[in-house]
Scaffold this motif. Sequence first.
Motif, PDB file in Angstrom:
ATOM      1  N   GLU A  98     -30.669 -18.541 -34.500  1.00 52.94           N
ATOM      2  CA  GLU A  98     -31.969 -19.195 -33.272  1.00 52.94           C
ATOM      3  C   GLU A  98     -32.486 -20.170 -33.492  1.00 52.94           C
ATOM      4  O   GLU A  98     -32.645 -19.524 -35.318  1.00 52.94           O
ATOM      5  CB  GLU A  98     -32.330 -17.856 -32.379  1.00 52.94           C
ATOM      6  CG  GLU A  98     -31.150 -17.723 -32.359  1.00 52.94           C
ATOM      7  CD  GLU A  98     -30.103 -18.177 -30.718  1.00 52.94           C
ATOM      8  OE1 GLU A  98     -30.613 -19.037 -30.305  1.00 52.94           O
ATOM      9  OE2 GLU A  98     -29.345 -17.333 -30.821  1.00 52.94           O
ATOM     10  N   PRO A  99     -32.862 -20.966 -33.553  1.00 50.68           N
ATOM     11  CA  PRO A  99     -33.859 -21.732 -33.884  1.00 50.68           C
ATOM     12  C   PRO A  99     -35.154 -20.611 -34.137  1.00 50.68           C
ATOM     13  O   PRO A  99     -35.184 -19.799 -33.894  1.00 50.68           O
ATOM     14  CB  PRO A  99     -34.584 -22.660 -32.556  1.00 50.68           C
ATOM     15  CG  PRO A  99     -33.234 -23.175 -31.781  1.00 50.68           C
ATOM     16  CD  PRO A  99     -32.357 -21.755 -31.936  1.00 50.68           C
ATOM     17  N   LEU A 100     -35.930 -21.607 -34.952  1.00 52.25           N
ATOM     18  CA  LEU A 100     -36.991 -20.597 -35.527  1.00 52.25           C
ATOM     19  C   LEU A 100     -36.664 -19.528 -36.233  1.00 52.25           C
ATOM     20  O   LEU A 100     -37.756 -17.912 -36.572  1.00 52.25           O
ATOM     21  CB  LEU A 100     -38.083 -20.357 -34.052  1.00 52.25           C
ATOM     22  CG  LEU A 100     -38.951 -22.128 -34.450  1.00 52.25           C
ATOM     23  CD1 LEU A 100     -39.946 -20.831 -33.301  1.00 52.25           C
ATOM     24  CD2 LEU A 100     -39.049 -21.979 -35.370  1.00 52.25           C
ATOM     25  N   GLU A 101     -35.581 -19.279 -36.137  1.00 49.16           N
ATOM     26  CA  GLU A 101     -35.011 -17.213 -36.513  1.00 49.16           C
ATOM     27  C   GLU A 101     -35.431 -17.699 -38.699  1.00 49.16           C
ATOM     28  O   GLU A 101     -34.906 -18.684 -38.790  1.00 49.16           O
ATOM     29  CB  GLU A 101     -33.815 -16.693 -36.612  1.00 49.16           C
ATOM     30  CG  GLU A 101     -33.270 -15.614 -36.925  1.00 49.16           C
ATOM     31  CD  GLU A 101     -32.103 -15.363 -36.629  1.00 49.16           C
ATOM     32  OE1 GLU A 101     -31.406 -16.136 -35.744  1.00 49.16           O
ATOM     33  OE2 GLU A 101     -31.404 -14.209 -37.388  1.00 49.16           O
ATOM     34  N   GLU A 102     -35.595 -16.449 -38.909  1.00 49.71           N
ATOM     35  CA  GLU A 102     -35.672 -16.381 -40.404  1.00 49.71           C
ATOM     36  C   GLU A 102     -34.823 -16.309 -41.188  1.00 49.71           C
ATOM     37  O   GLU A 102     -33.603 -16.045 -40.324  1.00 49.71           O
ATOM     38  CB  GLU A 102     -37.060 -15.645 -41.081  1.00 49.71           C
ATOM     39  CG  GLU A 102     -36.710 -15.323 -42.360  1.00 49.71           C
ATOM     40  CD  GLU A 102     -37.543 -14.605 -43.377  1.00 49.71           C
ATOM     41  OE1 GLU A 102     -38.337 -13.711 -41.840  1.00 49.71           O
ATOM     42  OE2 GLU A 102     -38.067 -14.299 -44.055  1.00 49.71           O
ATOM     43  N   LEU A 103     -34.008 -17.181 -42.087  1.00 48.77           N
ATOM     44  CA  LEU A 103     -33.366 -17.442 -43.167  1.00 48.77           C
ATOM     45  C   LEU A 103     -33.044 -16.633 -44.043  1.00 48.77           C
ATOM     46  O   LEU A 103     -33.867 -16.471 -44.841  1.00 48.77           O
ATOM     47  CB  LEU A 103     -33.609 -19.157 -43.071  1.00 48.77           C
ATOM     48  CG  LEU A 103     -32.974 -19.814 -42.198  1.00 48.77           C
ATOM     49  CD1 LEU A 103     -33.063 -21.258 -42.980  1.00 48.77           C
ATOM     50  CD2 LEU A 103     -31.538 -19.684 -41.617  1.00 48.77           C
ATOM     51  N   THR A 104     -32.165 -15.739 -44.210  1.00 49.09           N
ATOM     52  CA  THR A 104     -32.684 -14.907 -45.429  1.00 49.09           C
ATOM     53  C   THR A 104     -31.073 -14.475 -46.071  1.00 49.09           C
ATOM     54  O   THR A 104     -29.847 -15.388 -44.846  1.00 49.09           O
ATOM     55  CB  THR A 104     -32.715 -13.239 -44.066  1.00 49.09           C
ATOM     56  OG1 THR A 104     -31.929 -13.205 -43.839  1.00 49.09           O
ATOM     57  CG2 THR A 104     -33.727 -12.923 -44.366  1.00 49.09           C
TER      58      THR A 104
END
Length: 982
Positions: free
Chosen positions: A856-862
């Motif tokens: 999703e937009p604004l989801e942190e990438l991990t």
Amino acid sequence: MAPVPAKAMAALNAMKAIGIPMQTAKPVLKNLLKAYDNNWEHIEAENYRVLADAILDMQESESKDMGSMGKNDAASNEPEPLKKRTRNRKEANDPGPAVISSDAAAEPSLKRPKLEADAPSEAYPETRRDELANSMIHKGKIVETSLPEARSELVYTKNNRGKTVESELPEIEHRKDQAVYSRNHKGKTVTETSSQPTSFVEAPEKLSTPPLSKKQWTTETLIPQIYDSHRRTGQASSLMNSRVTRSQIRGLEVCSGPDQTGNFSSVPIMPKDEPRDDDIPLCETPIAVIPPPRPISSHDVGEASHQHSSKSPILQKIVDRDGTHDEQSEKDKENLLDNTCNKGSPSKILSVQGSSSVNVNAGSSDLGEVKLSFWYNSDRPDFHVPNLEDVYKLVEDKCLRSFKILQPSFSIKSLMNEMCQCFLELGSETTDNDQENFVQINSLLDSLKKPVTPTVCMPASSDCFLGPTLSGGFQDRSGPSHCHNDAENNQNGTSKKRKKPGFSQSAKDTSQGLVMVQQPQYQLAEFKPLHDVDDISKGEERVRIPVVNEITTDKYPPSFNYIPRNIVYQSAYLNFSLARIGDEDCCADCFNDCLAAPIPCSCARETAGDFAYTTQGVVKREFLDECISMYREPEKHHKFYCPDCPLERSKNEISPEPCKGHLVRKFIKECWSKCGCSMHCGNRLVQRGITRNLQVFRTSEEKGWGLRTLDELPRGAFVCEYVGEVLTNMELYDRTMQTTGNAKHTYPVLLDADWGAEGTLKDEEALCLDATFYGNVARFINHRSLGELLMLEIVFFAHVFPFHLYYPTSYSIRNIYMAEQKVGCCDANLIEIPVEIETPDHHYYHLAFFTTRKVEPLEELTWDYGIDFDDDHHPIKAFKCRCGSRLCRDIKHRSKLCSKAIVMADSSRLFYPSPAPDTGMWPALTAVGLTLATLMWSRKSCDPMTTTMGSWKCRDPVGSRKCRSLAKLRGDPWTRSRASAR
Ligand SMILES: C[S@@+](CC[C@H](N)C(=O)[O-])C[C@H]1O[C@@H](n2cnc3c(N)ncnc32)[C@H](O)[C@@H]1O
């Protein structure tokens, strides 16, 4: 060729410049000309060294004559240097530097008349000055020509035909002297002592070793002692020792006659024989070691010497901070340090001659003032004075590029500051710690002088380097010459020995110490802004990557250098030769887009004849599933086992454990420059660089900075590559110990995908990426586990997940798990996949991040770092994981709430073993369990930027109430528009 009289004048002037009156020099010059049959070449060599030596010899013999006429004269208050030299050797049987200790200084026979610390220059009669000046000229090495006011406290250095000689300290000596003397003392021990290796502070009884005859001064006899010395001092000092030793070996080679091959050094043989037992004349003034000329290096500051370059004319211009300059007399310049240091009581000046045209001086006073001065002469007639700030910038730039300075916060001023700090530290320490301190200086400064080793073989025509348009390419910052020198590299690699814990600790301490004594970050901030908040890549990427922070007051992350492509640090060997790419590894016959071709070309070979990418530019589902499954179910996949695992070696070098196995990774192979397709080919994704809109942001969970996407990302989308410096494991090990051992965040990634296939890999060969100092946005991607505790998870879902209420009780665990997958919660949303681009072997490859699911937009990438949190020795520092995942492998630090929820869920299982029986009690009990679990879960903060803690709670960050308000607060345009649109 200048006419002979001019040459004579030049010679006499040279002597005059070093304090020898013309009338003294003239007759000796005449004799020399006769002896050398008017061969000026010998006389001019080494800046008239022969002449200076001959003058000294003359003075020596004169002194001897005087000494034989009346020995009692030696006790007079006006000491005679040459006589004392003789006596020191013969009476004290001084083997060398061991006498240079406080004990030795107390030895009556070694004492010199006491000189008052604050004695003004007038206290020295003119004759005494001459004597001192003369005594400092020995065998052509000019030690000091002027007598600053605090003359008695100066520490001098001289070289006596390759032998290092020191005289006793004056009684007024200060502890600072001791530090210097101890080191030089050691140098001398190495050089001269064969039968009795002495330690630096040994008692005088050790001084009974008879002096070696000149014949014994050969490198053959000396080299073993050098090793001896290494052993004695331990590994912690090995770096320093090897330098001192090397220079001394050089000195010996120069001065001890023919070398093993029978060649003479550039120094001509002295025209007359010297007494064997008296060829280490000692000066009245304290003297230390002058190493033979060699390139200047910062670490030299630890070696005590004080001399003027005999070759270099004194610098004519002194530049001040503003870039203005002054014509100063030679004397003024020589007094420069003294003026500074005379503010306090006794001052000291140490100086190093790095090469014929460079001098480094350090002066200090007991008040803790230190002044450094560098003299350099390059004989440039068109010279003009630049602005000093510009000079700083240029030097820093050069250092960063050429010397591979590790910290981007490096600055010349901070380096000088460190030098002064080290100087003060050494001067303030007791002699017991001298050795340790010296090592500290060296280990610090050594990092600044590592030679640049070109490491990559790139054809000059650069046709295998696509340049800045390709982010998958390679970037070398080691200068124009890119060709890897195998021999040199091997030498580099194999000559480096892994440092034992003792040294590492010392080195680590060093870096810690350095951090404490200065504020490099503030200094850096004074000069240059750290980052551009609008685009952290500063235009290096195809998209702008902004930085936001709503959590703390920091505007941007700590300093690092943004690079869009990997760069080679020093020794890593990357062979990108196009010649190595065979026909089977490229698609020379292809045209335009390989994905559009009816039959996959040879570039699909790596991926079993089918390209890994779809025509929509994402990784194919099956390929991605298999990559993810490797993380989730590693036991189901093949592993290879290294015969001698570099990873295990890095944890415990002495007795490494057997390899725990490395997954046989699935590689993507992209088309490359030998392929016929264009840059628009669908099989060139990673090399085109970042195309998604990303944002660096400050996380709210004490993870530091993180990376998130601004766009919705489909499953399998390429996000970015992990970019950094390509290091060997050895270099990473050293770096971690020396520089980042104490760092809060660490950024190394092992390139271990092919370790097993490569047989036994040495640490100098195994590669890794380190984004600590040079990196791209990937360095901000935080860790999140990628599902290992699968069973626990399934149990959890089987008991508390709301879906369970709606599904028939016979719903299998597997299906529940799939349901969890469907809502897309919990795990890392990125996976790293090795990508082959420039080189068909997998020794070096690119590490590319693809989404494991829709993001999703604004989801942190991990992504899952693959850390074993229980393994404290893992090269990637185990941090206290705050990923918040219920699947977090950091069991010690996993959220207590999560754990409780899991335990609770588990305990409900006690009543109703899963799969739960369809009884009347089940819904009630499940409802109770679910309520409790929900309560606990809801107390955990829901990060609006992520779907942390499960998307069932906050699947759409902007959609939830809390998220909406935070989004408003944040007020960035993108979020505003998203929030208002709802
Ligand atoms: C590659 S960096 C990630 C960027 C880093 N957060 C920063 O501010 O520069 C890795 C470091 O971030 C921190 N980190 C990453 N993931 C974390 C997590 N799940 N929990 C706590 N700290 C984390 C650790 O300090 C780790 O050494």
